[in-house]
Design an enzyme around this catalytic site. Structure first.
Site, PDB file in Angstrom:
ATOM      1  N   LYS A  38      94.020  32.051  69.653  1.00 38.60           N
ATOM      2  CA  LYS A  38      95.011  32.099  70.749  1.00 38.60           C
ATOM      3  C   LYS A  38      94.995  30.841  71.612  1.00 38.60           C
ATOM      4  O   LYS A  38      94.042  30.064  71.600  1.00 38.60           O
ATOM      5  CB  LYS A  38      94.808  33.375  71.572  1.00 38.60           C
ATOM      6  CG  LYS A  38      95.365  34.593  70.805  1.00 38.60           C
ATOM      7  CD  LYS A  38      95.394  35.870  71.588  1.00 38.60           C
ATOM      8  CE  LYS A  38      96.039  36.961  70.707  1.00 38.60           C
ATOM      9  NZ  LYS A  38      95.880  38.308  71.250  1.00 38.60           N
ATOM     10  N   ARG A  61      89.545  41.475  66.195  1.00 37.65           N
ATOM     11  CA  ARG A  61      90.794  41.312  65.433  1.00 37.65           C
ATOM     12  C   ARG A  61      90.956  39.823  65.154  1.00 37.65           C
ATOM     13  O   ARG A  61      91.204  39.044  66.069  1.00 37.65           O
ATOM     14  CB  ARG A  61      91.967  41.860  66.258  1.00 37.65           C
ATOM     15  CG  ARG A  61      93.317  41.768  65.569  1.00 37.65           C
ATOM     16  CD  ARG A  61      94.423  42.298  66.479  1.00 37.65           C
ATOM     17  NE  ARG A  61      95.714  42.251  65.840  1.00 37.65           N
ATOM     18  CZ  ARG A  61      96.484  41.171  65.779  1.00 37.65           C
ATOM     19  NH1 ARG A  61      96.091  40.038  66.321  1.00 37.65           N
ATOM     20  NH2 ARG A  61      97.656  41.222  65.173  1.00 37.65           N
TER      21      ARG A  61
HETATM   22  N1  HH2 Z   1      97.295  40.258  69.541  1.00 35.07           N
HETATM   23  C1  HH2 Z   1      98.419  40.033  68.844  1.00 35.07           C
HETATM   24  C2  HH2 Z   1      99.067  41.075  68.162  1.00 35.07           C
HETATM   25  N2  HH2 Z   1      98.535  42.306  68.149  1.00 35.07           N
HETATM   26  N3  HH2 Z   1      96.842  43.819  68.801  1.00 35.07           N
HETATM   27  C3  HH2 Z   1      95.711  44.067  69.468  1.00 35.07           C
HETATM   28  N4  HH2 Z   1      95.165  45.294  69.451  1.00 35.07           N
HETATM   29  N5  HH2 Z   1      95.058  43.087  70.179  1.00 35.07           N
HETATM   30  C4  HH2 Z   1      95.538  41.804  70.250  1.00 35.07           C
HETATM   31  O1  HH2 Z   1      94.935  40.959  70.938  1.00 35.07           O
HETATM   32  C5  HH2 Z   1      96.753  41.510  69.544  1.00 35.07           C
HETATM   33  C6  HH2 Z   1      97.388  42.564  68.820  1.00 35.07           C
HETATM   34  C7  HH2 Z   1      98.996  38.644  68.801  1.00 35.07           C
HETATM   35  O2  HH2 Z   1      98.397  37.888  67.776  1.00 35.07           O
HETATM   36  P1  HH2 Z   1      99.035  37.637  66.338  1.00 35.07           P
HETATM   37  O3  HH2 Z   1      99.314  38.918  65.637  1.00 35.07           O
HETATM   38  O4  HH2 Z   1      98.150  36.723  65.592  1.00 35.07           O
HETATM   39  O5  HH2 Z   1     100.376  36.847  66.626  1.00 35.07           O
HETATM   40  P2  HH2 Z   1     101.906  37.312  66.722  1.00 35.07           P
HETATM   41  O6  HH2 Z   1     102.003  38.349  67.799  1.00 35.07           O
HETATM   42  O7  HH2 Z   1     102.636  36.044  67.065  1.00 35.07           O
HETATM   43  O8  HH2 Z   1     102.306  37.874  65.390  1.00 35.07           O
END
Ligand code: HH2
Length: 261
Positions: A205, A239
């Site tokens: 992040k 995660r």
């Molecule tokens: N962060 C993201 C998405 N889902 N779920 C949980 N439980 N905790 C988190 O910190 C979290 C999450 C965002 O990260 P990412 O999926 O890599 O990116 P994007 O939302 O751009 O797909």
């Protein structure tokens, strides 16, 4: 470890890489082989500024991946969605956990979790992805996130979801400055008082790039450093995108005997 599989064109780190169903399945199976305990499938980016994705489109992305994936691995799958229609179809296709970044504000999602006996991850977010990074202000970020997660947990319990099926997540980067994120990481163990496993999703992040002073630098070293800090704080679920690398770091950290001293 919860391995991230984003079936999206626009996720902040891996957008577009796994939009083809077979690419997503192969990636998920690779993460499972690398040691993921849970595979988190998402079809909607929630990065700062992102617009919501309709249920139809989420399902169009998810369903060709979910069924075949569940047939090919024994590793449980979670679905990263806030939409009850998407969550229902995903659970019917084999997902065992609903991961909701809006903390189960929608009563329909709670009813669904109770009925299907799915596990849940309820995350804290301030605002919506479109607006959340516009000057977030807290008086005491750890306490305010704690209170929010307490009320999410209690809404889930009242809706018929047993405590054993609930995990809680402070939501790194969701309506938080770098300082807020660091406070939540430092004090993550305080969330154990809620009686549920704690999930943290800090992987790759933006705050890692901001602290390092170079937004374009590889964020894996920072992801690993924070993973070790979280493990030291007793956080149960990380995660992450880079399962193999984080797992190696955790195994070696544990081998030093410093963990839990
Ligand atoms: N962060 C993201 C998405 N889902 N779920 C949980 N439980 N905790 C988190 O910190 C979290 C999450 C965002 O990260 P990412 O999926 O890599 O990116 P994007 O939302 O751009 O797909």
């Amino acid at each position: 470890m919860m391995g991230i599989v984003n079936v999206t064109p626009d996720s902040f780190s891996d957008g577009g890489r796994f939009l083809e169903p077979q690419a997503a399945i192969d990636h998920a199976l690779r993460l499972a082989e690398e040691g993921a305990d849970l595979l988190d499938l998402g079809a909607e980016s929630t990065r700062p500024g992102a617009e919501p994705v309709e249920a139809d489109e989420q399902l169009r992305r998810l369903l060709p991946v979910l069924g075949p994936l569940c047939e090919q691995t024994a590793v449980p799958v979670s679905v990263d969605t806030s939409h009850p229609v998407v969550a229902r179809a995903a659970v019917e296709a084999g997902a065992g956990v609903i991961n909701d970044v809006t903390g189960f504000q929608d009563p329909a999602l709670i009813t669904l979790a109770a009925k299907t006996r799915a596990g849940v991850v309820a995350m804290h977010m301030r605002g919506t992805p479109r607006t959340m990074q516009k000057d977030p202000v807290y008086h005491d970020v750890v306490q305010e996130v704690f209170d929010y997660l307490l009320s999410a947990r209690d809404r889930l319990l009242a809706g018929g979801v047993e405590l054993e099926r609930i995990a809680l997540d402070p939501g790194i980067g969701f309506g938080k400055t770098t300082e807020h994120n660091l406070a939540l990481i430092r004090e993550a163990s305080r969330f154990h008082a809620l009686g549920c496993p704690v999930v943290v999703g800090h992987s790759r992040k933006g705050f890692l790039g901001r602290i390092w002073g170079n937004m374009d630098a590889d964020r894996l070293p920072g992801t690993i450093a924070v993973a070790l800090a979280l493990a030291f704080g007793g956080v149960e679920v990380l995660r992450v995108h880079d399962v193999a690398a984080v797992r190696q770091a955790l195994v070696l950290f544990e081998a030093t005997g410093c963990l839990g001293r």
